[in-house]
Design an enzyme around this catalytic site. Structure first.
Site, mmCIF file in Angstrom:
data_model
loop_
_atom_site.group_PDB
_atom_site.id
_atom_site.type_symbol
_atom_site.label_atom_id
_atom_site.label_comp_id
_atom_site.label_asym_id
_atom_site.label_seq_id
_atom_site.Cartn_x
_atom_site.Cartn_y
_atom_site.Cartn_z
ATOM 1 N N ILE A 154 16.166 0.990 -11.260
ATOM 2 C CA ILE A 154 16.513 -0.507 -10.670
ATOM 3 C C ILE A 154 15.469 -1.278 -11.110
ATOM 4 O O ILE A 154 15.416 -2.748 -10.582
ATOM 5 C CB ILE A 154 16.519 -0.307 -9.147
ATOM 6 C CG1 ILE A 154 15.177 0.097 -8.493
ATOM 7 C CG2 ILE A 154 17.527 0.459 -8.548
ATOM 8 C CD1 ILE A 154 15.113 0.085 -7.141
ATOM 9 N N HIS A 207 22.560 1.998 -9.563
ATOM 10 C CA HIS A 207 21.904 1.876 -8.378
ATOM 11 C C HIS A 207 21.181 0.380 -8.084
ATOM 12 O O HIS A 207 20.560 0.198 -7.355
ATOM 13 C CB HIS A 207 20.648 2.965 -8.137
ATOM 14 C CG HIS A 207 21.066 4.283 -8.038
ATOM 15 N ND1 HIS A 207 20.395 5.403 -8.215
ATOM 16 C CD2 HIS A 207 22.376 4.762 -7.639
ATOM 17 C CE1 HIS A 207 21.003 6.602 -8.005
ATOM 18 N NE2 HIS A 207 22.208 6.124 -7.901
ATOM 19 N N CYS A 225 23.545 -13.671 -2.101
ATOM 20 C CA CYS A 225 23.735 -14.110 -0.686
ATOM 21 C C CYS A 225 24.902 -13.396 -0.303
ATOM 22 O O CYS A 225 25.901 -13.453 -1.225
ATOM 23 C CB CYS A 225 24.070 -15.592 -0.344
ATOM 24 S SG CYS A 225 24.601 -16.119 1.215
HETATM 25 ZN ZN LIG Z 1 24.740 -18.185 0.951
#
Ligand SMILES: [Zn+2]
Length: 288
Positions: free
Chosen positions: A120, A138, A146
């Protein structure tokens, strides 16, 4: 090196160890070679394997860092980001290892279709492997998004928020939950990446495992898919793996040292051949 299976005549042609020469020949002879990388190539960059004894999970309780806890409460997210404030600077400070550099070079030489990785840390990309050639099963710790509005923020940005305030990070645009694109415990793997990795593994004629003990599923199924579809399977890992018995070549050594020697052998070996004997580079092969 363990389990040498040198091909007759290859040792004479190769200035390096028979296993390394054989691995170089496999890359040269493959039309669609795929690499599969695990924690071993990252530990060579100084990123600790969090699952190893003495690792992070001896000090933190992994059951507290689940996807459910992260989504479920501000307290769960606070714990996660407290941990991230410790781990992210380690990832950020790491430099690509010899294995990362070698894979990027193999791609430049037209000898790598793609790299499927369990890591990662973004180090394949930072070594110069194009982002569209890295399939991250992964996720990636250097990016966040978000969960409400989909806005993307770099981890550097989020880390700066954490350093500046005790607030748990929230989306500046909509107030939604900001989550690293890393796959958390209990979280489904990214569907598109999983599909693409399976497709590439099944289309490969060579799958080279580097620095993975092949114990984390479903990621570890990728070399199995490749082998079952007819690919040659090579495993380069310090420790034995459950797939060693199915592999065509096993090299128990560090991925970086092995791959640096393999790339060197491919460069010099290709140069030694007559032009008519040189295998076609991948760019000239039709895509599957
Ligand atoms: Zn947002």
């Amino acid at each position: 090196m363990a389990l040498g299976r040198g091909v007759a005549g290859l040792e004479a042609a190769s200035p390096v160890n028979g296993d390394l020469g054989r691995l170089a020949e496999l890359f040269l002879g493959a039309a669609r070679p795929v690499a599969f990388t695990g924690a071993g190539v990252s530990t060579e960059s100084g990123i600790p394997d969090f699952r190893s004894p003495g690792g992070l999970w001896d000090r933190f309780d992994p059951s507290e860092f689940t996807y459910r806890n992260f989504i479920g409460s501000v307290g769960g997210r606070r714990k996660y980001w407290d941990l991230g404030r410790v781990t992210y600077p380690v990832i950020r400070a790491a430099r690509p290892s010899a294995a990362h550099v070698a894979l990027a070079e193999l791609h430049r030489l037209g000898r790598l279709d793609c790299c499927i990785t369990q890591n990662i840390d973004d180090l394949h990309q930072r070594a110069g492997l194009p982002a569209d050639k890295v399939i991250e099963l992964h996720g990636n710790a250097t990016r966040t998004r978000c969960l409400e509005c989909g806005a993307a923020y770099t981890r550097d940005e989020v880390h700066a928020w954490l350093e500046a305030s005790d607030e748990v990070p929230a989306c500046p645009r909509c107030g939604g939950i900001v989550k690293p694109t890393t796959v958390l415990f209990g979280e489904a793997m990214p569907a598109a990446e999983l599909r693409e990795a399976e497709r590439r593994a099944r289309a490969a004629d060579l799958c080279v495992v580097l620095g993975s003990s092949l114990v984390v599923y479903p990621a570890a199924y990728m070399p199995v898919h490749a082998k079952h579809a007819g690919a040659t399977l090579a495993i380069v890992n310090l420790e034995p793996t459950p797939l060693d018995a199915q592999a065509d070549l096993v090299i128990r050594d560090k991925a970086g040292a092995v791959m640096a020697a393999v790339v060197e052998e491919i460069r010099t070996g290709t140069a030694r051949r007559e032009p008519s004997e040189r295998p076609e580079a991948l760019e000239r092969q039709p895509a599957p």
